[in-house]
Design a protein around this motif. Sequence first.
Motif, PDB file in Angstrom:
ATOM      1  N   ALA A 110      39.118  32.751  40.898  1.00 18.94           N
ATOM      2  CA  ALA A 110      38.867  33.243  42.194  1.00 18.94           C
ATOM      3  C   ALA A 110      39.786  33.271  43.256  1.00 18.94           C
ATOM      4  CB  ALA A 110      37.593  32.433  42.643  1.00 18.94           C
ATOM      5  N   ILE A 111      40.790  32.247  43.050  1.00 19.96           N
ATOM      6  CA  ILE A 111      41.856  32.120  44.214  1.00 19.96           C
ATOM      7  C   ILE A 111      42.776  33.471  43.940  1.00 19.96           C
ATOM      8  CG2 ILE A 111      43.732  30.902  45.070  1.00 19.96           C
ATOM      9  CD1 ILE A 111      41.863  28.425  44.907  1.00 19.96           C
ATOM     10  N   ILE A 112      43.366  33.708  42.866  1.00 18.67           N
ATOM     11  CA  ILE A 112      44.054  34.451  42.285  1.00 18.67           C
ATOM     12  C   ILE A 112      43.814  35.993  42.557  1.00 18.67           C
ATOM     13  CG2 ILE A 112      45.693  35.507  40.498  1.00 18.67           C
ATOM     14  CD1 ILE A 112      46.828  32.995  41.833  1.00 18.67           C
ATOM     15  N   LEU A 174      38.178  38.788  30.590  1.00 20.07           N
ATOM     16  CA  LEU A 174      39.418  38.104  30.000  1.00 20.07           C
ATOM     17  C   LEU A 174      39.993  38.907  28.836  1.00 20.07           C
ATOM     18  CD1 LEU A 174      37.822  34.506  29.562  1.00 20.07           C
ATOM     19  CD2 LEU A 174      39.401  35.423  31.286  1.00 20.07           C
ATOM     20  N   VAL A 175      41.455  38.740  28.966  1.00 18.78           N
ATOM     21  CA  VAL A 175      42.311  39.571  28.119  1.00 18.78           C
ATOM     22  C   VAL A 175      43.268  38.693  27.052  1.00 18.78           C
ATOM     23  CG1 VAL A 175      42.059  41.710  29.389  1.00 18.78           C
ATOM     24  CG2 VAL A 175      43.840  40.147  29.929  1.00 18.78           C
ATOM     25  N   GLY A 232      49.069  27.276  35.813  1.00 18.14           N
ATOM     26  CA  GLY A 232      48.582  28.840  36.227  1.00 18.14           C
ATOM     27  C   GLY A 232      48.946  30.196  35.659  1.00 18.14           C
ATOM     28  N   PHE A 233      48.478  30.782  36.127  1.00 14.34           N
ATOM     29  CA  PHE A 233      48.429  32.253  35.398  1.00 14.34           C
ATOM     30  C   PHE A 233      50.086  32.647  35.420  1.00 14.34           C
ATOM     31  CE2 PHE A 233      44.120  32.693  36.744  1.00 14.34           C
ATOM     32  CZ  PHE A 233      43.552  32.407  35.519  1.00 14.34           C
ATOM     33  N   LYS A 252      42.828  40.869  35.861  1.00 14.53           N
ATOM     34  CA  LYS A 252      43.290  41.044  37.069  1.00 14.53           C
ATOM     35  C   LYS A 252      44.817  40.124  37.294  1.00 14.53           C
ATOM     36  CE  LYS A 252      42.736  42.005  42.226  1.00 14.53           C
ATOM     37  NZ  LYS A 252      41.706  42.017  43.334  1.00 14.53           N
ATOM     38  N   ALA A 253      44.687  39.052  36.753  1.00 13.86           N
ATOM     39  CA  ALA A 253      45.798  38.063  36.819  1.00 13.86           C
ATOM     40  C   ALA A 253      46.914  38.815  36.182  1.00 13.86           C
ATOM     41  CB  ALA A 253      45.464  36.605  36.405  1.00 13.86           C
TER      42      ALA A 253
END
Length: 305
Positions: A110-112, A174-175, A232-233, A252-253
């Motif tokens: 959510a934050i990213i 998700l990817v 993290g991503f 989106k990440a």
Amino acid sequence: MLPKSLVRRLDLITLQLFVAVHEEGTLTRAAAREAIAVSAASKRLMELEQVLGMSLFVRKAKGMSLTAAGETLLHHGRQMLFNVEKMGQELGEHSHGLRGYVRMLANLSAIIQFLPEDLRDFSALHPQVKTDLEERPSKGVVQGVLDGVADLGICSCDTDTKGLPSVTYRRDKLVVLMPADHPLRGREQLAFAETLGSDYVGLHSASSINMRTHAAAREAGKLLHLRIHVPGFDAMCRMVQANMGIGILPQKAYELFGRSLGLHAVPLTDEWADRRLIVVVRDEARLSPVSRLLFEYLQEPEVGV
């Protein structure tokens, strides 16, 4: 046994003096620091010990040291003084036009992906509301809201919310993240089970994505070959770029961190890869006006769908 009226018989000035005596080592230096006459300071400490019914200091020729009871009071007294100071700061913000304060927990996804723009737009509409945002894994978000650490929380919908009221916030996909030369690079989409022959770069063990991928591997009757955990991503993208393995992250990440590194992403076909993020609260009816304002904003159609 301490009197039930203890809260009425303690005052902050004496508590602050008590902490000063411990930090300065002598009553004289503590009194000077707090701008109190030594005789008045001594009287305050004696009255404090009388109220508590126990000695707080061992008086020595070269100074004063805490008793076991004094150590206990020091721990709680410092916390009380800190909370009072924090309360003063937050109340002081009202005089500068800030009318409210919202404490919020959210998971990394959510934050990213969404909150930067959503909180920016919310702040533009309500510039007098201040938000305190902290990142936690989805399970920690739920526990934090239950414990009263935060007014609102955002987590993955597959998290055990322990009965907390919730509404949909956003959806993500998700990817599979991989290097541009990976053998699966040419696929338009993938089932997660098809990727289990590759080494994996995983998020930290408490993340909902990490727990879901491990569960999916067990359901497929295969092992998840995890080479490394990352926080993290962005770190996942760098590790994948360094050929440490492939990873699972939101679309989106990938667009934010992976595309610019020359990495490739393939959508997952598994049902669990289409995720829903939710906003949880402990008691919707008892939200403060500003917390309710943000709670309702985050579920508006243009934000929450």
